[in-house]
Enzyme design. Structure first.
Site, PDB file in Angstrom:
ATOM      1  N   ARG A  62     -10.233   6.269  -9.667  1.00  0.00           N
ATOM      2  CA  ARG A  62     -11.285   6.376  -8.647  1.00  0.00           C
ATOM      3  C   ARG A  62     -11.416   7.792  -8.121  1.00  0.00           C
ATOM      4  O   ARG A  62     -12.489   8.199  -7.681  1.00  0.00           O
ATOM      5  CB  ARG A  62     -11.030   5.367  -7.523  1.00  0.00           C
ATOM      6  CG  ARG A  62     -11.251   3.928  -7.985  1.00  0.00           C
ATOM      7  CD  ARG A  62     -11.009   2.951  -6.854  1.00  0.00           C
ATOM      8  NE  ARG A  62      -9.692   3.081  -6.266  1.00  0.00           N
ATOM      9  CZ  ARG A  62      -8.583   2.567  -6.784  1.00  0.00           C
ATOM     10  NH1 ARG A  62      -8.638   1.851  -7.893  1.00  0.00           N
ATOM     11  NH2 ARG A  62      -7.412   2.746  -6.216  1.00  0.00           N
ATOM     12  N   GLU A  99       6.595   1.300  -4.563  1.00  0.00           N
ATOM     13  CA  GLU A  99       7.338   0.341  -3.749  1.00  0.00           C
ATOM     14  C   GLU A  99       8.459  -0.288  -4.600  1.00  0.00           C
ATOM     15  O   GLU A  99       9.584  -0.405  -4.166  1.00  0.00           O
ATOM     16  CB  GLU A  99       6.364  -0.724  -3.258  1.00  0.00           C
ATOM     17  CG  GLU A  99       6.837  -1.412  -2.007  1.00  0.00           C
ATOM     18  CD  GLU A  99       5.821  -2.438  -1.542  1.00  0.00           C
ATOM     19  OE1 GLU A  99       4.669  -2.385  -2.023  1.00  0.00           O
ATOM     20  OE2 GLU A  99       6.204  -3.288  -0.734  1.00  0.00           O
TER      21      GLU A  99
END
Ligand code: AMP
Length: 177
Positions: A62, A99
């Site tokens: 993006r 994460e």
């Protein structure tokens, strides 16, 4: 209405995408709204014009959208930074923590001319891990980072101070949450 408010009205929140617990900030409504989209480009150009960037680098996928618009608007080269394994030629590679586990991004070894002032762009600043890894690639290639630009800063995650501390350059986001 301020540009920040306009941008926020043109984002779509998608709960649990791409995985449970993530509130995804979808920029596709903003891409459809040509006047606001173009104001975003002008806002970023205005913020960084005094730094005279000599190239725009952006992170797949993006980040490429506004990154390419910025490069065209400034008449400077566009440098794609991609997930590992996508670029066809020799690359520099950087790893960063997710994460769970790690991720890797790459840039072509000849993408940055030495001492070029590079403005790094991505759509969303979250923890700052992606942007920091991309910044290290630019520096490793001999480029001079002149700033970071984002459409959206998820400021509660602390990414801005993290990358400001490491790179000591301006970090600009059009809309902060
Ligand atoms: P980070 O490395 O944590 O700063 O994450 C930034 C990268 O993940 C960017 O390339 C973003 O496009 C993407 N990203 C992270 N969180 C979100 C979110 N809530 N909505 C949309 N994209 C996100």
């Amino acid at each position: 209405m301020s540009l920040q408010e306009e941008v926020k009205r043109n984002l779509r929140d998608v709960q649990d995408f791409p995985k449970p617990g993530i509130l995804f900030k979808d920029i596709t409504p903003l891409l459809s709204n040509a006047p606001v989209r173009d104001r975003v480009v002008e806002d970023i150009v205005g913020y960084f014009s005094s730094f005279k960037p000599g190239a725009i680098a952006a992170v797949e996928a993006r980040g490429f959208i506004f990154g390419a618009l910025l490069a065209q608007r400034l008449h400077v080269p566009f440098i794609p930074i991609r997930k590992a394994g996508k670029l066809p030629y020799q690359t520099l590679r950087a790893s960063y923590e997710l994460e769970y586990g790690t991720a890797e991004i790459e840039m072509h070894i000849d993408a940055v001319k030495k001492d070029t002032k590079v403005l790094l762009h991505d759509d969303v600043l979250a923890t700052g891990g992606t942007a920091a890894a991309a910044g290290r690639l630019i520096q490793q290639a001999g480029g001079r980072l002149c700033g970071f630009s984002f459409i959206i800063d998820l400021s509660f995650l602390g990414g801005q101070s993290r990358i400001q501390k490491e790179f000591e350059v301006p970090v600009h986001s059009v809309a902060a949450f």
